[in-house]
Design a protein around this motif. Structure first.
Motif, PDB file in Angstrom:
ATOM      1  N   ILE A 242      48.941  43.857  35.011  1.00 27.17           N
ATOM      2  CA  ILE A 242      49.249  44.282  36.375  1.00 27.17           C
ATOM      3  C   ILE A 242      50.752  44.409  36.580  1.00 27.17           C
TER       4      ILE A 242
ATOM      5  N   LEU B 133      40.778  44.995  39.127  1.00 27.15           N
ATOM      6  CA  LEU B 133      42.120  45.434  39.476  1.00 27.15           C
ATOM      7  C   LEU B 133      42.932  45.719  38.209  1.00 27.15           C
TER       8      LEU B 133
ATOM      9  N   LEU C  11      41.843  49.084  36.979  1.00 28.62           N
ATOM     10  CA  LEU C  11      42.381  50.128  37.835  1.00 28.62           C
ATOM     11  C   LEU C  11      43.857  50.367  37.534  1.00 28.62           C
ATOM     12  N   SER C  12      44.589  49.303  37.252  1.00 28.30           N
ATOM     13  CA  SER C  12      46.026  49.428  37.005  1.00 28.30           C
ATOM     14  C   SER C  12      46.324  50.173  35.708  1.00 28.30           C
TER      15      SER C  12
ATOM     16  N   ARG D 108      48.133  55.388  38.369  1.00 29.79           N
ATOM     17  CA  ARG D 108      49.542  54.993  38.236  1.00 29.79           C
ATOM     18  C   ARG D 108      50.470  56.115  38.711  1.00 29.79           C
TER      19      ARG D 108
ATOM     20  N   ARG E  88      41.140  55.235  45.471  1.00 33.41           N
ATOM     21  CA  ARG E  88      41.508  54.095  44.620  1.00 33.41           C
ATOM     22  C   ARG E  88      42.589  53.245  45.279  1.00 33.41           C
ATOM     23  N   ARG E  89      43.374  53.860  46.148  1.00 29.70           N
ATOM     24  CA  ARG E  89      44.388  53.092  46.880  1.00 29.70           C
ATOM     25  C   ARG E  89      43.717  52.064  47.774  1.00 29.70           C
TER      26      ARG E  89
ATOM     27  N   ARG F 181      40.765  50.847  47.372  1.00 30.84           N
ATOM     28  CA  ARG F 181      40.102  49.858  46.524  1.00 30.84           C
ATOM     29  C   ARG F 181      41.100  48.831  45.996  1.00 30.84           C
ATOM     30  N   TYR F 182      42.278  49.284  45.593  1.00 28.43           N
ATOM     31  CA  TYR F 182      43.305  48.365  45.115  1.00 28.43           C
ATOM     32  C   TYR F 182      43.646  47.342  46.198  1.00 28.43           C
TER      33      TYR F 182
ATOM     34  N   LEU G  75      43.111  43.369  46.087  1.00 25.69           N
ATOM     35  CA  LEU G  75      44.295  42.532  46.274  1.00 25.69           C
ATOM     36  C   LEU G  75      44.046  41.477  47.349  1.00 25.69           C
TER      37      LEU G  75
END
Length: 223
Positions: free
Chosen positions: A46, A89, A92-93, A99, A186-187, A189-190, A194
């Motif tokens: 991450i 997460l 996803l990263s 990215r 995805r934003r 979801r992040y 978090l």
């Protein structure tokens, strides 16, 4: 969660509810490689994502604060749900498209910072959309309706005022670009993952507001 504790594939499968086959798939992709099945290993993944997003941007401490707000902090004794969120997460990263999208948002944010350190940062366009468009979405106003016109006008006027530029076609193209970049699901979801990891209140979903704003701006640009 002890940073030095190494989790076996079987233990990760038990804690996350995923199958051993799925954990091995993640391992093959480098998400949970054997040497990285620790708190420290996941954190390196991450941190690499955050480095890719924020490295080299102007703004100094301002971007450092944003970075801190995007950094997960897994508790010493996480729940199984938090462990699952941590792994998702991390995956996803590693998504290069995600990215790149977050990097573009960060670059746009940096470009919009006012000159001179003493000047406070400008309000974010997404925050303005949440404030001004949110009530229209909640009221069921369609983005293609005449009732949407004053909402779009208010959002454009706010941006023109904040950025000290005329409310013209160029400004609205810029707004559309920024909101399209921010509308990646995805934003959301992040940010949800978090909040779960950091034990924060669940964030408000921004997708409905952003989708409405993008549609409304596109329709009016085509007129």
């Amino acid at each position: 969660m002890d940073g030095g504790t190494l989790y076996s594939i079987g233990e990760l499968a038990r804690r996350t509810g995923l199958t051993v086959k799925t954990i091995r798939f993640y391992s093959d992709r480098g998400i949970v490689a054997p040497a990285d099945r620790t708190h420290a290993g996941y954190r390196r993944l991450i941190e690499g994502f955050l480095d890719a997003v924020f490295a080299g941007l102007p703004g100094g401490g301002r971007h450092a604060a944003v970075r801190r707000s995007m950094t997960p902090e897994l508790p010493a004794t996480p729940t199984d749900e938090q462990v699952r969120a941590w792994m998702e997460l991390a995956e996803l990263s590693l998504d290069p498209d995600f990215r790149a999208g977050v990097r573009r948002l960060a670059e746009d944010h940096a470009a919009g910072l006012p000159d001179g350190a003493p000047t406070p940062p400008r309000p974010d366009l997404v925050a303005a959309a949440r404030e001004l468009v949110g009530p229209a979405v909640a009221s069921g106003i369609s983005p293609d309706s005449p009732q949407a016109d004053p909402v779009v006008a208010a959002l454009a006027a706010r941006c023109a005022l904040v950025h000290d530029r005329p409310d013209d076609a160029e400004l609205r193209r810029w707004m559309l670009h920024r909101l399209e970049a921010a509308s990646d699901p995805r934003r959301d979801r992040y940010l949800q993952l978090l909040a779960l990891i950091n034990d924060w209140p669940a964030p408000e979903r921004l997708a409905p507001v952003l989708d409405w704003s993008v549609t409304a701006l596109r329709l009016r640009a085509a007129r």
